[in-house]
Scaffold this motif. Structure first.
Motif, PDB file in Angstrom:
ATOM      1  N   ASP A 179      29.371  -0.562 -35.598  1.00  6.94           N
ATOM      2  CA  ASP A 179      28.086  -0.015 -35.973  1.00  6.94           C
ATOM      3  C   ASP A 179      26.918  -0.696 -34.822  1.00  6.94           C
ATOM      4  OD1 ASP A 179      25.785   1.073 -37.002  1.00  6.94           O
ATOM      5  OD2 ASP A 179      26.111  -0.110 -38.347  1.00  6.94           O
ATOM      6  N   GLY A 180      27.147  -0.122 -33.534  1.00  9.54           N
ATOM      7  CA  GLY A 180      26.775  -0.777 -32.299  1.00  9.54           C
ATOM      8  C   GLY A 180      25.332  -0.011 -32.332  1.00  9.54           C
ATOM      9  N   ASP A 181      24.269   0.601 -32.948  1.00  8.84           N
ATOM     10  CA  ASP A 181      22.773  -0.006 -33.155  1.00  8.84           C
ATOM     11  C   ASP A 181      22.731  -0.289 -34.392  1.00  8.84           C
ATOM     12  OD1 ASP A 181      23.653   2.369 -35.621  1.00  8.84           O
ATOM     13  OD2 ASP A 181      22.660   4.093 -34.621  1.00  8.84           O
ATOM     14  N   ARG A 182      23.758  -1.013 -35.462  1.00  7.53           N
ATOM     15  CA  ARG A 182      23.701  -1.869 -37.229  1.00  7.53           C
ATOM     16  C   ARG A 182      22.914  -0.954 -37.579  1.00  7.53           C
ATOM     17  NH1 ARG A 182      27.352  -4.193 -34.832  1.00  7.53           N
ATOM     18  NH2 ARG A 182      27.650  -6.211 -33.583  1.00  7.53           N
ATOM     19  N   ASP A 183      23.154   0.218 -37.765  1.00  6.94           N
ATOM     20  CA  ASP A 183      21.822   0.868 -39.188  1.00  6.94           C
ATOM     21  C   ASP A 183      22.779   1.154 -40.339  1.00  6.94           C
ATOM     22  OD1 ASP A 183      23.633   2.119 -38.191  1.00  6.94           O
ATOM     23  OD2 ASP A 183      22.239   4.654 -37.985  1.00  6.94           O
ATOM     24  N   GLY A 184      23.568   1.070 -40.108  1.00  7.10           N
ATOM     25  CA  GLY A 184      25.265   0.629 -41.229  1.00  7.10           C
ATOM     26  C   GLY A 184      25.186   2.156 -41.601  1.00  7.10           C
ATOM     27  N   ARG A 185      25.434   2.824 -40.370  1.00  8.11           N
ATOM     28  CA  ARG A 185      26.305   4.320 -40.725  1.00  8.11           C
ATOM     29  C   ARG A 185      26.680   4.559 -39.233  1.00  8.11           C
ATOM     30  NH1 ARG A 185      20.726   7.774 -41.870  1.00  8.11           N
ATOM     31  NH2 ARG A 185      20.731   7.194 -44.309  1.00  8.11           N
ATOM     32  N   LEU A 186      27.650   5.786 -39.565  1.00  8.42           N
ATOM     33  CA  LEU A 186      28.520   5.193 -37.883  1.00  8.42           C
ATOM     34  C   LEU A 186      27.976   6.757 -37.306  1.00  8.42           C
ATOM     35  CD1 LEU A 186      31.666   3.909 -38.754  1.00  8.42           C
ATOM     36  CD2 LEU A 186      30.308   2.449 -37.450  1.00  8.42           C
ATOM     37  N   ASN A 187      27.680   6.923 -35.905  1.00  6.73           N
ATOM     38  CA  ASN A 187      27.833   8.420 -35.543  1.00  6.73           C
ATOM     39  C   ASN A 187      29.451   8.668 -35.262  1.00  6.73           C
ATOM     40  OD1 ASN A 187      28.480   8.116 -32.914  1.00  6.73           O
ATOM     41  ND2 ASN A 187      26.141   7.346 -32.560  1.00  6.73           N
ATOM     42  N   ALA A 188      29.231   9.407 -34.678  1.00  9.33           N
ATOM     43  CA  ALA A 188      30.804  10.104 -34.602  1.00  9.33           C
ATOM     44  C   ALA A 188      31.501   9.736 -33.438  1.00  9.33           C
ATOM     45  CB  ALA A 188      30.401  11.855 -33.888  1.00  9.33           C
ATOM     46  N   GLN A 189      30.457   9.233 -32.062  1.00  5.03           N
ATOM     47  CA  GLN A 189      31.770   8.117 -31.847  1.00  5.03           C
ATOM     48  C   GLN A 189      31.753   7.040 -32.066  1.00  5.03           C
ATOM     49  OE1 GLN A 189      29.025   6.966 -28.196  1.00  5.03           O
ATOM     50  NE2 GLN A 189      30.986   6.742 -26.790  1.00  5.03           N
ATOM     51  N   GLU A 190      31.048   5.822 -32.547  1.00  2.54           N
ATOM     52  CA  GLU A 190      31.400   4.960 -33.065  1.00  2.54           C
ATOM     53  C   GLU A 190      32.679   4.902 -34.444  1.00  2.54           C
ATOM     54  OE1 GLU A 190      27.033   3.558 -33.034  1.00  2.54           O
ATOM     55  OE2 GLU A 190      28.099   4.093 -34.664  1.00  2.54           O
ATOM     56  N   LEU A 191      32.134   6.694 -34.966  1.00  2.00           N
ATOM     57  CA  LEU A 191      33.794   6.807 -36.103  1.00  2.00           C
ATOM     58  C   LEU A 191      34.897   7.248 -35.402  1.00  2.00           C
ATOM     59  CD1 LEU A 191      34.126   7.184 -39.483  1.00  2.00           C
ATOM     60  CD2 LEU A 191      33.533   9.193 -38.641  1.00  2.00           C
ATOM     61  N   SER A 192      34.985   6.961 -34.400  1.00  2.33           N
ATOM     62  CA  SER A 192      36.125   8.273 -33.667  1.00  2.33           C
ATOM     63  C   SER A 192      36.782   6.385 -32.773  1.00  2.33           C
ATOM     64  CB  SER A 192      35.681   9.280 -32.518  1.00  2.33           C
ATOM     65  OG  SER A 192      35.517   8.012 -31.697  1.00  2.33           O
ATOM     66  N   GLN A 193      36.460   5.583 -32.714  1.00  2.00           N
ATOM     67  CA  GLN A 193      36.624   4.110 -32.100  1.00  2.00           C
ATOM     68  C   GLN A 193      37.588   4.047 -33.334  1.00  2.00           C
ATOM     69  OE1 GLN A 193      32.963   2.570 -30.873  1.00  2.00           O
ATOM     70  NE2 GLN A 193      33.364   3.451 -28.641  1.00  2.00           N
ATOM     71  N   VAL A 194      36.455   4.073 -34.391  1.00  2.00           N
ATOM     72  CA  VAL A 194      37.306   2.864 -35.762  1.00  2.00           C
ATOM     73  C   VAL A 194      38.246   3.655 -36.200  1.00  2.00           C
ATOM     74  CG1 VAL A 194      36.755   2.539 -38.348  1.00  2.00           C
ATOM     75  CG2 VAL A 194      35.208   1.974 -36.874  1.00  2.00           C
ATOM     76  N   ILE A 195      38.398   5.226 -36.122  1.00  2.00           N
ATOM     77  CA  ILE A 195      39.837   6.230 -36.569  1.00  2.00           C
ATOM     78  C   ILE A 195      41.070   6.130 -35.405  1.00  2.00           C
ATOM     79  CG2 ILE A 195      40.709   8.066 -36.596  1.00  2.00           C
ATOM     80  CD1 ILE A 195      37.506   9.030 -37.866  1.00  2.00           C
ATOM     81  N   ALA A 196      39.974   5.320 -34.235  1.00  2.00           N
ATOM     82  CA  ALA A 196      41.210   5.458 -32.542  1.00  2.00           C
ATOM     83  C   ALA A 196      41.953   3.460 -33.271  1.00  2.00           C
ATOM     84  CB  ALA A 196      40.618   4.984 -31.381  1.00  2.00           C
ATOM     85  N   THR A 197      41.144   3.043 -33.769  1.00  2.00           N
ATOM     86  CA  THR A 197      41.938   1.474 -34.097  1.00  2.00           C
ATOM     87  C   THR A 197      42.587   1.389 -34.868  1.00  2.00           C
ATOM     88  OG1 THR A 197      40.126   0.661 -35.201  1.00  2.00           O
ATOM     89  CG2 THR A 197      39.924   0.273 -33.348  1.00  2.00           C
ATOM     90  N   ILE A 198      42.622   2.385 -36.224  1.00  2.00           N
ATOM     91  CA  ILE A 198      43.274   1.946 -37.171  1.00  2.00           C
ATOM     92  C   ILE A 198      44.806   2.654 -36.883  1.00  2.00           C
ATOM     93  CG2 ILE A 198      43.502   3.094 -39.777  1.00  2.00           C
ATOM     94  CD1 ILE A 198      40.316   3.153 -40.283  1.00  2.00           C
ATOM     95  N   THR A 199      44.325   3.912 -35.752  1.00  2.00           N
ATOM     96  CA  THR A 199      45.255   4.468 -35.965  1.00  2.00           C
ATOM     97  C   THR A 199      46.867   3.500 -34.655  1.00  2.00           C
ATOM     98  OG1 THR A 199      44.816   6.673 -35.855  1.00  2.00           O
ATOM     99  CG2 THR A 199      46.781   6.356 -34.717  1.00  2.00           C
ATOM    100  N   GLU A 200      46.308   3.497 -34.041  1.00  2.00           N
ATOM    101  CA  GLU A 200      46.580   2.050 -33.301  1.00  2.00           C
ATOM    102  C   GLU A 200      47.736   1.472 -34.035  1.00  2.00           C
ATOM    103  OE1 GLU A 200      43.866   0.271 -30.407  1.00  2.00           O
ATOM    104  OE2 GLU A 200      43.496   2.316 -29.926  1.00  2.00           O
ATOM    105  N   ASP A 201      46.781   0.750 -35.401  1.00  2.00           N
ATOM    106  CA  ASP A 201      47.217  -0.206 -35.627  1.00  2.00           C
ATOM    107  C   ASP A 201      48.850  -0.273 -36.894  1.00  2.00           C
ATOM    108  OD1 ASP A 201      45.144  -2.614 -35.175  1.00  2.00           O
ATOM    109  OD2 ASP A 201      44.022  -2.168 -36.997  1.00  2.00           O
TER     110      ASP A 201
END
Length: 106
Positions: free
Chosen positions: A81-103
């Motif tokens: 959460d780059g802007d620390r607003d408690g929400r993920l934008n599309a780019q941030e969410l794609s990064q989270v999904i990528a880490t889950i997939t890698e794991d």
């Protein structure tokens, strides 16, 4: 046997490939050996850690599994959460999904 030999060959190739790099020229022989050992140990440590997580997961109750999964997602969301607003934008969410997939692939 074969896995260790392949890992050693791969690590040696990586180190040898750095000969053109100024960083390699600054490494002492001892630092080179340490780097080689790290390259060999890291994959085994990751496999052991992954095995341990899977093995102990089987003994957790459903409630504990859900709590751990929720904590993991919260940690990942906070991390990306780059802007620390408690929400993920599309780019941030794609990064989270990528880490889950890698794991999951480990």
């Amino acid at each position: 046997g074969g896995v260790g030999a392949r890992a050693a060959t791969s690590a040696a190739t990586q180190i040898a490939g750095r000969k053109d790099n100024d960083e390699f020229n600054e490494l002492s022989p001892m630092q080179t050996v340490i780097e080689l050992v790290r390259s060999l140990v890291r994959p085994s440590a990751q496999r052991l850690s992954s095995w341990w997580k899977r093995a102990r997961w089987r003994f957790f109750t459903t409630e504990k599994k859900l709590r751990l999964a929720r904590e993991d997602l919260e940690w990942r969301f906070e991390r990306y959460d780059g802007d620390r607003d408690g929400r993920l934008n599309a780019q941030e969410l794609s990064q989270v999904i990528a880490t889950i997939t890698e794991d999951r692939e480990r």
